[in-house]
Design an enzyme around this catalytic site. Structure first.
Site, PDB file in Angstrom:
ATOM      1  N   PHE A 142       1.874  -6.278  -9.390  1.00 46.75           N
ATOM      2  CA  PHE A 142       2.764  -7.113  -9.426  1.00 46.75           C
ATOM      3  C   PHE A 142       1.595  -8.559  -9.386  1.00 46.75           C
ATOM      4  O   PHE A 142       0.379  -8.908  -8.407  1.00 46.75           O
ATOM      5  CB  PHE A 142       3.602  -7.801  -7.620  1.00 46.75           C
ATOM      6  CG  PHE A 142       4.154  -9.200  -7.655  1.00 46.75           C
ATOM      7  CD1 PHE A 142       5.413  -8.841  -8.390  1.00 46.75           C
ATOM      8  CD2 PHE A 142       3.386  -9.816  -6.895  1.00 46.75           C
ATOM      9  CE1 PHE A 142       6.000 -10.111  -7.985  1.00 46.75           C
ATOM     10  CE2 PHE A 142       4.190 -11.111  -6.845  1.00 46.75           C
ATOM     11  CZ  PHE A 142       5.517 -11.032  -7.506  1.00 46.75           C
ATOM     12  N   ASP A 227      -7.393  -8.662  -7.840  1.00 43.16           N
ATOM     13  CA  ASP A 227      -6.362  -9.332  -7.492  1.00 43.16           C
ATOM     14  C   ASP A 227      -6.477  -9.614  -5.883  1.00 43.16           C
ATOM     15  O   ASP A 227      -5.261  -8.655  -5.414  1.00 43.16           O
ATOM     16  CB  ASP A 227      -5.531  -9.268  -7.594  1.00 43.16           C
ATOM     17  CG  ASP A 227      -3.978 -10.091  -7.103  1.00 43.16           C
ATOM     18  OD1 ASP A 227      -4.203 -11.047  -6.341  1.00 43.16           O
ATOM     19  OD2 ASP A 227      -2.750 -10.962  -8.446  1.00 43.16           O
ATOM     20  N   LYS A 256      -2.404 -17.448  -0.766  1.00 38.92           N
ATOM     21  CA  LYS A 256      -1.606 -17.343   0.296  1.00 38.92           C
ATOM     22  C   LYS A 256      -3.133 -17.984   1.943  1.00 38.92           C
ATOM     23  O   LYS A 256      -2.553 -19.003   2.068  1.00 38.92           O
ATOM     24  CB  LYS A 256      -1.688 -15.774   0.398  1.00 38.92           C
ATOM     25  CG  LYS A 256      -0.613 -15.518  -0.705  1.00 38.92           C
ATOM     26  CD  LYS A 256      -0.002 -13.830  -0.643  1.00 38.92           C
ATOM     27  CE  LYS A 256       0.572 -13.707  -1.646  1.00 38.92           C
ATOM     28  NZ  LYS A 256       2.421 -14.927  -1.994  1.00 38.92           N
TER      29      LYS A 256
END
Length: 404
Positions: A142, A227, A256
């Protein structure tokens, strides 16, 4: 639910696209690890906005930096210099050991930027024939929801009826170094991978996997792109998850928690070789690197370090993991975690994990299901031992119930 809750949920359903299925609480306030709904009910946030509020809700020092900067200058675009960007570059580079920084807004933008950059490096430096660059990714990945990214997802829900998709990606199993070795060709420019697969259910690779991955990428002149949008900035008990195996990526993606939940901020961190290929006009963002974003990000990383949140994540994560493993419940198939990135996978016959998340809401905990049978648990990194124990009591009570 009160009439006001019902009205707000109904209005959202009437006017909004139905691309989310939220748990029923309508939240209106947050502080530290706690959030409150519009009826005054308090909940322990065990999702942290997918790690975006790792520093806790409404951290006062990040808030102060945001307010101060918003009163001075918010946006210039990159057509002009601003007095926050250079300082952000300097501080994030010093913290992570990076040589070049490309500021963007969302995590998905950082991923897209990295894809563009490693392809450009492949053509201009490695010598891959134009249009033939290959990037290797993992099954159950993801990395976001842009069209480019969902094209190499293996989740049917993210792909169905969104094609056609861009070519140039190979998909291999996660945690299998031999599969990576077999997939590499002279046209391979990068391996894009999460250190821990979060959305897939907190899937942790075998010990030594990333050591082998690093060796394979180095030997084949392939850029290792990690990531760390969810795993980075302390979530796993280290500044970056790569540090658990003592490796360094060629390209690291952050987002984030980079703003502590106040503002969309992301960054591509790399060596001079990859990001050095970009020239004026070839890539950019109106809001990327704006002074408000940079001031907020500087404060976010400062409190993360100065207040010992990374070390606390390691301590409390170990306590939380041990407590989850001590729960004797027939519903539990497996407990996984590193730092404060945790998951409880249920046996399929126990029913959907969402049912348990809804039951937890009734006990004052907000958690999120993923992949049908897994409950993700990722509280802010400021959580205390007493709060961990409080959560464990309620999780134990809930997970020993039969909600199938």
């Amino acid at each position: 639910m009160s009439s006001s809750v019902i009205d707000l949920v109904a209005t959202e359903a009437r006017f909004g696209a139905h691309n989310y299925e939220p748990i029923g609480a309508v939240l209106s306030r947050g502080e530290g690890v706690w959030v409150w709904d519009i009826e005054g009910n308090r909940y322990l946030d065990c999702l942290s906005a997918y790690s975006a509020v790792s520093q806790g809700h409404c951290h006062p020092k990040i808030l102060a930096a945001m307010v101060e900067q918003a009163q001075r200058l918010t946006l210039t675009s990159r057509a002009f210099h601003n007095d926050q960007l250079a300082l952000f570059y300097e501080e994030i580079a010093a913290l992570t050991g990076s040589h070049k920084v490309l500021p963007m807004n969302s995590g998905a933008e950082a991923v897209e930027s990295a894809i563009k950059s490693v392809r450009k490096w492949g053509y201009e430096v490695k010598g891959v024939p134009d249009g033939q660059a290959e990037i290797i990714v993992c099954a159950n990945n993801f990395h976001g929801r842009t069209l480019g990214i969902v094209g190499f997802s293996t989740d049917p829900e993210t792909r169905t009826h969104f094609g056609p998709f861009a070519p140039g990606f190979k998909i291999i199993p996660f945690g299998d170094a031999a599969a990576l070795e077999d997939a590499i060709t002279p046209n391979t420019v990068a391996f894009l991978v999460e250190p821990i697969q979060g959305e897939a259910g907190v899937i942790i690779p075998p010990a030594g996997y990333f050591t082998e991955v690093r060796q394979l990428c180095t030997a084949n002149n392939v850029m290792l792109v990690l990531d760390e949008i969810q795993t980075g900035l302390g979530r796993t008990g280290k500044l970056l998850a790569e540090q658990h195996e003592g490796i360094e990526a060629d390209v690291t993606l952050l987002g984030k928690a980079l703003s502590g939940g106040f503002y969309p901020v992301s960054a591509v961190l790399s060596n001079n070789e990859v990001l050095g290929t970009l020239r004026p006009g070839q890539h950019g963002s109106t809001f990327g690197g704006n002074p408000l974003a940079c001031a907020v990000a500087r404060a976010a990383i400062r409190v993360l370090v100065e207040e010992g949140m990374i070390e606390n994540a390691a301590r409390q994560g170990a306590r939380f993991l041990e407590g989850l493993k001590d729960i004797r419940a027939n519903t539990i198939r497996e407990v996984r975690g590193r730092g404060l990135m945790l998951a409880v996978e249920l046996h399929p016959e126990a029913g959907r994990a969402r049912r348990y998340c809804e039951a937890l809401q009734g006990k004052g905990i907000l958690a999120k299901d993923t992949h049908e049978h897994t409950i993700r648990i990722a509280p802010p990194l400021v959580i205390t031992s007493d709060q961990v124990d409080w959560a464990l009591e309620r999780l134990a009570t809930t997970l020993t119930q039969d909600l199938s």
